[in-house]
Scaffold this motif. Structure first.
Motif, mmCIF file in Angstrom:
data_model
loop_
_atom_site.group_PDB
_atom_site.id
_atom_site.type_symbol
_atom_site.label_atom_id
_atom_site.label_comp_id
_atom_site.label_asym_id
_atom_site.label_seq_id
_atom_site.Cartn_x
_atom_site.Cartn_y
_atom_site.Cartn_z
ATOM 1 N N VAL A 141 0.750 -1.080 0.113
ATOM 2 C CA VAL A 141 -0.119 0.089 0.049
ATOM 3 C C VAL A 141 0.822 1.348 -0.051
ATOM 4 N N THR A 142 1.990 1.165 0.713
ATOM 5 C CA THR A 142 2.746 2.352 0.874
ATOM 6 C C THR A 142 3.558 2.661 -0.434
ATOM 7 N N LEU A 143 3.856 1.547 -1.310
ATOM 8 C CA LEU A 143 4.399 1.638 -2.584
ATOM 9 C C LEU A 143 3.472 2.359 -3.540
ATOM 10 N N VAL A 144 2.369 1.720 -3.595
ATOM 11 C CA VAL A 144 1.259 2.119 -4.619
ATOM 12 C C VAL A 144 0.924 3.546 -4.209
ATOM 13 N N PHE A 145 0.721 4.012 -3.004
ATOM 14 C CA PHE A 145 0.446 5.344 -2.623
ATOM 15 C C PHE A 145 1.740 6.254 -2.954
ATOM 16 N N THR A 146 2.818 5.754 -2.876
ATOM 17 C CA THR A 146 4.007 6.771 -3.190
ATOM 18 C C THR A 146 3.900 6.893 -4.648
ATOM 19 N N ILE A 147 4.091 5.591 -5.541
ATOM 20 C CA ILE A 147 4.238 6.021 -6.883
ATOM 21 C C ILE A 147 2.952 6.691 -7.606
ATOM 22 N N ALA A 148 1.842 6.294 -7.242
ATOM 23 C CA ALA A 148 0.690 7.062 -7.772
ATOM 24 C C ALA A 148 0.685 8.463 -7.101
ATOM 25 N N SER A 149 0.921 8.983 -6.030
ATOM 26 C CA SER A 149 0.969 10.479 -5.794
ATOM 27 C C SER A 149 2.052 10.944 -6.321
ATOM 28 N N VAL A 150 3.089 10.557 -6.424
ATOM 29 C CA VAL A 150 4.385 11.233 -6.956
ATOM 30 C C VAL A 150 4.155 11.491 -8.431
ATOM 31 N N THR A 151 3.721 10.524 -9.036
ATOM 32 C CA THR A 151 3.547 10.624 -10.419
ATOM 33 C C THR A 151 2.556 11.546 -10.805
ATOM 34 N N LEU A 152 1.294 11.588 -10.123
ATOM 35 C CA LEU A 152 0.342 12.450 -10.193
ATOM 36 C C LEU A 152 1.037 13.979 -10.116
ATOM 37 N N GLU A 153 1.768 14.284 -9.011
ATOM 38 C CA GLU A 153 2.243 15.660 -8.487
ATOM 39 C C GLU A 153 3.066 16.038 -9.520
ATOM 40 N N LEU A 154 4.123 15.404 -10.026
ATOM 41 C CA LEU A 154 5.002 15.500 -11.027
ATOM 42 C C LEU A 154 4.252 16.175 -12.385
ATOM 43 N N VAL A 155 3.174 15.371 -12.907
ATOM 44 C CA VAL A 155 2.651 15.640 -14.243
ATOM 45 C C VAL A 155 1.731 16.807 -13.956
ATOM 46 N N LEU A 156 0.889 16.873 -12.895
ATOM 47 C CA LEU A 156 0.210 18.157 -12.570
ATOM 48 C C LEU A 156 0.879 19.402 -12.336
ATOM 49 N N GLY A 157 1.905 19.302 -11.571
ATOM 50 C CA GLY A 157 2.818 20.204 -11.149
ATOM 51 C C GLY A 157 3.572 20.831 -12.323
ATOM 52 N N LEU A 158 3.967 19.919 -13.334
ATOM 53 C CA LEU A 158 4.651 20.401 -14.526
ATOM 54 C C LEU A 158 3.503 21.425 -15.394
ATOM 55 N N ALA A 159 2.331 20.475 -15.402
ATOM 56 C CA ALA A 159 1.294 21.286 -16.169
ATOM 57 C C ALA A 159 0.782 22.647 -15.634
ATOM 58 N N GLY A 160 0.885 22.705 -14.242
ATOM 59 C CA GLY A 160 0.285 24.016 -13.804
ATOM 60 C C GLY A 160 1.373 24.927 -13.602
ATOM 61 N N ALA A 161 2.816 24.592 -13.714
ATOM 62 C CA ALA A 161 3.835 25.665 -13.937
ATOM 63 C C ALA A 161 3.779 26.148 -15.553
ATOM 64 N N LEU A 162 3.379 25.324 -16.344
ATOM 65 C CA LEU A 162 3.496 25.810 -17.482
ATOM 66 C C LEU A 162 2.347 26.438 -17.841
ATOM 67 N N MET A 163 1.063 26.349 -17.409
ATOM 68 C CA MET A 163 0.014 27.238 -17.223
ATOM 69 C C MET A 163 0.266 28.357 -16.853
ATOM 70 N N LEU A 164 1.171 28.582 -15.594
ATOM 71 C CA LEU A 164 1.333 29.730 -14.965
ATOM 72 C C LEU A 164 2.240 30.639 -15.885
ATOM 73 N N GLN A 165 3.169 29.852 -16.688
ATOM 74 C CA GLN A 165 4.062 30.690 -17.381
ATOM 75 C C GLN A 165 3.364 31.242 -18.564
ATOM 76 N N ARG A 166 2.384 30.792 -19.158
ATOM 77 C CA ARG A 166 1.572 31.367 -20.154
ATOM 78 C C ARG A 166 0.612 32.443 -19.848
ATOM 79 N N GLN A 167 0.150 32.264 -18.584
ATOM 80 C CA GLN A 167 -0.790 33.296 -18.014
ATOM 81 C C GLN A 167 -0.324 34.785 -18.007
ATOM 82 N N ARG A 168 -1.277 35.334 -18.238
ATOM 83 C CA ARG A 168 -0.600 36.893 -18.040
ATOM 84 C C ARG A 168 -1.549 37.674 -17.135
ATOM 85 N N LEU A 169 -2.656 37.464 -16.844
ATOM 86 C CA LEU A 169 -3.447 38.170 -15.922
ATOM 87 C C LEU A 169 -3.830 37.001 -14.806
#
Length: 184
Positions: free
Chosen positions: A26-54
């Motif tokens: 359970v710890t491994l599933v939790f770690t792999i799933a949460s870290v993967t989602l955090e990296l993908v969504l965090g990168l997407a959020g950073a890219l959206m912030l970079q493009r955002q003007r207002l």
């Protein structure tokens, strides 16, 4: 009051205990799933912030707010969101009475979602800070060369973000492996 030394007997007991192996799985599933989602969504959020003007400052403030909340507050918030009869998640799902934290099939997914909500802003802010340091001339040269957005992302942005992503991967993996307060 301990009269007898048992050596490695405790470790031998744990090695044969199926509950310990289930906890490790359970710890491994939790770690792999949460870290993967955090990296993908965090990168997407950073890219959206970079493009955002207002509203960029407001968006960064909201990210900081989610990340700065203590784990206990986040846990209580998601306990309310996941309430079986009055929780907002069940209301949004059409009023179904799902017991998110009481059903073993749903609890892990609910915890992963709570952990991703709480710590994805950390990854997004790390990536966004790195994106701000990439010279604009690099992207202008790619535009002059008629590089597509996908090519710019894979050939310029991601290689330049690799060190920050590796640091975020390391920090988030270590943090997810020792996560306890959210579950408790």
């Amino acid at each position: 009051g301990i009269a007898r030394f048992v050596g490695l007997d405790h470790y031998a007991f744990l090695a044969g205990d199926p509950r310990m192996w289930n906890a490790a799985r359970v710890t491994l599933v939790f770690t792999i799933a949460s870290v993967t989602l955090e990296l993908v969504l965090g990168l997407a959020g950073a890219l959206m912030l970079q493009r955002q003007r207002l509203g960029r400052r407001v968006a960064v403030s909201l990210l900081l707010l989610a990340w700065a909340l203590p784990s206990v507050v986040t846990a209580k918030l998601f306990e309310w969101l996941y309430h079986p009869t009055a929780g907002l998640v069940n209301v949004l799902l059409g009023g179904q009475a799902l017991n998110w934290l009481g059903d073993p099939g749903l609890a892990l997914a609910g915890l992963i979602a709570a952990d991703v909500w709480r710590t994805m802003p950390f990854v997004a802010l790390l990536c966004y800070a790195r994106l701000l340091t990439i010279p604009v001339e690099v992207y202008e040269a790619a535009r002059v060369d008629a590089a597509a957005r996908a090519a710019t992302l894979t050939s310029i942005t991601l290689p330049l973000l690799r060190p920050v992503l590796l640091i975020a991967l390391l920090f988030r993996t270590l943090d997810a492996l020792r996560a306890f307060d959210l579950m408790f």
